[in-house]
Design a protein around this motif. Structure first.
Motif, PDB file in Angstrom:
ATOM      1  N   MET A  26      24.910  66.433   3.974  1.00 36.16           N
ATOM      2  CA  MET A  26      24.243  64.791   3.633  1.00 36.16           C
ATOM      3  C   MET A  26      22.749  64.981   5.177  1.00 36.16           C
ATOM      4  SD  MET A  26      27.077  61.679   3.383  1.00 36.16           S
ATOM      5  CE  MET A  26      27.316  61.720   1.724  1.00 36.16           C
ATOM      6  N   ASP A  27      21.557  64.150   5.012  1.00 35.88           N
ATOM      7  CA  ASP A  27      20.977  64.236   5.874  1.00 35.88           C
ATOM      8  C   ASP A  27      21.721  62.939   7.557  1.00 35.88           C
ATOM      9  OD1 ASP A  27      20.608  61.584   5.524  1.00 35.88           O
ATOM     10  OD2 ASP A  27      18.711  61.983   4.025  1.00 35.88           O
ATOM     11  N   GLU A  28      20.772  63.116   8.326  1.00 34.08           N
ATOM     12  CA  GLU A  28      20.883  62.262   8.998  1.00 34.08           C
ATOM     13  C   GLU A  28      21.806  60.620   8.952  1.00 34.08           C
ATOM     14  OE1 GLU A  28      19.366  61.290  13.624  1.00 34.08           O
ATOM     15  OE2 GLU A  28      18.717  62.693  12.895  1.00 34.08           O
ATOM     16  N   ASN A  32      24.645  58.469   9.299  1.00 34.97           N
ATOM     17  CA  ASN A  32      24.494  57.671  10.223  1.00 34.97           C
ATOM     18  C   ASN A  32      25.361  56.153   9.628  1.00 34.97           C
ATOM     19  OD1 ASN A  32      23.313  55.941  12.882  1.00 34.97           O
ATOM     20  ND2 ASN A  32      22.041  55.574  11.498  1.00 34.97           N
ATOM     21  N   THR A  33      24.780  56.193   8.595  1.00 37.55           N
ATOM     22  CA  THR A  33      25.063  55.174   7.261  1.00 37.55           C
ATOM     23  C   THR A  33      26.603  55.448   7.645  1.00 37.55           C
ATOM     24  OG1 THR A  33      23.131  54.931   6.110  1.00 37.55           O
ATOM     25  CG2 THR A  33      25.509  54.532   5.431  1.00 37.55           C
ATOM     26  N   ILE A  34      27.464  55.920   7.060  1.00 35.14           N
ATOM     27  CA  ILE A  34      28.268  56.208   7.292  1.00 35.14           C
ATOM     28  C   ILE A  34      30.008  55.981   8.415  1.00 35.14           C
ATOM     29  CG2 ILE A  34      30.613  58.099   7.459  1.00 35.14           C
ATOM     30  CD1 ILE A  34      29.181  59.214   4.750  1.00 35.14           C
ATOM     31  N   ALA A  35      28.842  56.130   9.539  1.00 37.58           N
ATOM     32  CA  ALA A  35      28.867  56.351  11.162  1.00 37.58           C
ATOM     33  C   ALA A  35      29.348  54.949  11.416  1.00 37.58           C
ATOM     34  CB  ALA A  35      28.117  57.146  12.168  1.00 37.58           C
ATOM     35  N   GLU A  36      28.372  53.941  11.096  1.00 40.25           N
ATOM     36  CA  GLU A  36      28.275  52.524  11.270  1.00 40.25           C
ATOM     37  C   GLU A  36      29.277  52.246  10.584  1.00 40.25           C
ATOM     38  OE1 GLU A  36      26.454  51.380  13.440  1.00 40.25           O
ATOM     39  OE2 GLU A  36      25.450  52.785  14.479  1.00 40.25           O
ATOM     40  N   LEU A  37      29.293  52.371   9.169  1.00 40.09           N
ATOM     41  CA  LEU A  37      30.639  51.810   8.901  1.00 40.09           C
ATOM     42  C   LEU A  37      32.228  52.168   9.227  1.00 40.09           C
ATOM     43  CD1 LEU A  37      29.477  52.647   5.300  1.00 40.09           C
ATOM     44  CD2 LEU A  37      29.381  50.508   6.067  1.00 40.09           C
ATOM     45  N   PHE A  38      32.334  52.797   9.896  1.00 41.38           N
ATOM     46  CA  PHE A  38      33.421  53.254  10.358  1.00 41.38           C
ATOM     47  C   PHE A  38      33.855  52.237  11.963  1.00 41.38           C
ATOM     48  CE2 PHE A  38      33.740  56.693   7.239  1.00 41.38           C
ATOM     49  CZ  PHE A  38      35.553  56.792   7.887  1.00 41.38           C
ATOM     50  N   ARG A  52      28.151  47.562   1.079  1.00 42.95           N
ATOM     51  CA  ARG A  52      26.177  47.040   0.383  1.00 42.95           C
ATOM     52  C   ARG A  52      25.034  48.403   1.290  1.00 42.95           C
ATOM     53  NH1 ARG A  52      26.273  41.177   1.651  1.00 42.95           N
ATOM     54  NH2 ARG A  52      27.512  41.479   3.126  1.00 42.95           N
ATOM     55  N   ALA A  53      25.660  48.765   2.654  1.00 41.74           N
ATOM     56  CA  ALA A  53      25.242  49.624   3.095  1.00 41.74           C
ATOM     57  C   ALA A  53      24.873  50.822   2.204  1.00 41.74           C
ATOM     58  CB  ALA A  53      25.690  49.432   4.535  1.00 41.74           C
ATOM     59  N   VAL A  54      25.987  51.199   1.929  1.00 42.84           N
ATOM     60  CA  VAL A  54      25.715  52.852   0.883  1.00 42.84           C
ATOM     61  C   VAL A  54      25.270  52.888  -0.378  1.00 42.84           C
ATOM     62  CG1 VAL A  54      27.044  54.448  -0.167  1.00 42.84           C
ATOM     63  CG2 VAL A  54      28.042  53.683   1.609  1.00 42.84           C
ATOM     64  N   ALA A  55      25.627  51.254  -0.825  1.00 44.65           N
ATOM     65  CA  ALA A  55      24.826  50.930  -2.568  1.00 44.65           C
ATOM     66  C   ALA A  55      22.577  50.852  -1.900  1.00 44.65           C
ATOM     67  CB  ALA A  55      25.064  49.352  -2.380  1.00 44.65           C
ATOM     68  N   ALA A  56      22.215  50.669  -0.351  1.00 44.88           N
ATOM     69  CA  ALA A  56      20.816  50.453  -0.077  1.00 44.88           C
ATOM     70  C   ALA A  56      20.396  52.077   0.432  1.00 44.88           C
ATOM     71  CB  ALA A  56      20.933  49.007   0.639  1.00 44.88           C
ATOM     72  N   SER A  57      21.539  52.497   0.734  1.00 42.91           N
ATOM     73  CA  SER A  57      21.527  53.910   0.412  1.00 42.91           C
ATOM     74  C   SER A  57      20.923  54.675   0.299  1.00 42.91           C
ATOM     75  CB  SER A  57      22.127  54.635   2.187  1.00 42.91           C
ATOM     76  OG  SER A  57      22.983  55.160   1.006  1.00 42.91           O
ATOM     77  N   SER A  58      20.802  55.941   0.252  1.00 44.20           N
ATOM     78  CA  SER A  58      20.438  57.457  -1.035  1.00 44.20           C
ATOM     79  C   SER A  58      21.670  57.556  -0.987  1.00 44.20           C
ATOM     80  CB  SER A  58      19.068  58.460  -0.254  1.00 44.20           C
ATOM     81  OG  SER A  58      19.466  59.057   0.844  1.00 44.20           O
ATOM     82  N   ALA A 100      25.438  75.399  13.529  1.00 50.37           N
ATOM     83  CA  ALA A 100      24.732  74.494  13.191  1.00 50.37           C
ATOM     84  C   ALA A 100      25.494  73.081  12.691  1.00 50.37           C
ATOM     85  CB  ALA A 100      23.380  74.583  12.779  1.00 50.37           C
ATOM     86  N   GLU A 101      26.025  73.700  11.656  1.00 50.49           N
ATOM     87  CA  GLU A 101      26.954  72.878  11.262  1.00 50.49           C
ATOM     88  C   GLU A 101      28.089  72.215  12.019  1.00 50.49           C
ATOM     89  OE1 GLU A 101      26.554  74.957   6.787  1.00 50.49           O
ATOM     90  OE2 GLU A 101      28.145  75.306   8.167  1.00 50.49           O
TER      91      GLU A 101
END
Length: 226
Positions: A26-28, A32-38, A52-58, A100-101
């Motif tokens: 995933m990109d940053e 970040n969307t996943i982190a905010e949901l948690f 909704r945050a996931v639906a609005a993301s890529s 890096a990962e």
């Protein structure tokens, strides 16, 4: 050297490796969307709707499900087995992640360390809810009109042809309940209700809702909230 995040003697299955690959690819912005949901406590894996945050993301829904599943499991095990970030780092190394990962993953878990205990408690609580009796997965309620003919459904009366007479339509409500137990066995049950029994059902549910609200108010919440 053995893994720590999977418990004593535990090893990662193919599903874990797939989830980890999804998270790291995933990109940053997606991570970040996943982190905010948690952080907001909106990561419920049993929720019926995609946040909704996931639906609005890529992100695709399956990407979210896989990545969030790995994050949730790691946060739970981190607390359950009293681990350190260095233990997770070591496991990622054993899993074949590059430097890096590993940095990407460790930065994410370090950010989510503040909700680690909450994720652990919510998971324990949810498991207790589904343990034991079957739980409801879905309820379908359908308003139907039943054709009423003369005679009886079993054709007992053979002396007349009244069974050909359409007397009219009778409104009915059909309720289908789909449930499953914690072994994944699914059950389906359907019942029909006339107007009187449907009204009794509605009143019974309304009373139960009031009682449940009173019970919640008396007990309060014993679990960490996000």
């Amino acid at each position: 050297m053995e893994y720590r995040i999977f418990g004593p003697g535990g090893t990662p299955g193919e599903n874990i490796r797939k989830q980890l690959k999804t998270l790291l690819q995933m990109d940053e912005a997606q991570r970040n969307t996943i982190a905010e949901l948690f952080l907001r406590g909106e990561d419920d894996p049993w929720g019926r709707n995609i946040p909704r945050a996931v639906a609005a993301s890529s992100m695709l829904p399956e990407q979210f499900s896989e990545a969030a599943g790995l994050v949730r499991n790691f946060l739970y095990s981190w607390r359950e087995f009293n681990l350190q970030l260095s233990d997770i780092e070591g496991d990622l190394l054993l899993l074949g992640c590059t430097d890096a990962e590993i940095k990407i993953a460790i930065d994410l878990f370090d950010r989510l360390s503040v909700v680690r205990d909450k994720v652990w408690a919510r998971n324990i609580s949810r498991v207790q809810e589904v343990d034991g009796l079957p739980t409801i997965d879905n309820i379908n309620i359908i308003c139907d009109a039943r054709a009423v003919f003369g005679g009886f459904p079993d054709g007992a009366e053979t002396a007349t042809d009244s069974y050909k007479t359409l007397l009219g339509l009778k409104p009915l409500v059909i309720m289908e309940i789909i449930s499953s137990d914690n072994y994944g066995r699914e059950r389906r049950m359907a019942v029909q209700m006339n107007e009187e029994s449907f009204e009794l059902f509605r009143k019974t549910i309304a009373r139960a809702q009031e009682q449940f609200a009173i019970l919640k108010g008396r007990i309060g919440s014993s679990f960490p909230q996000a």
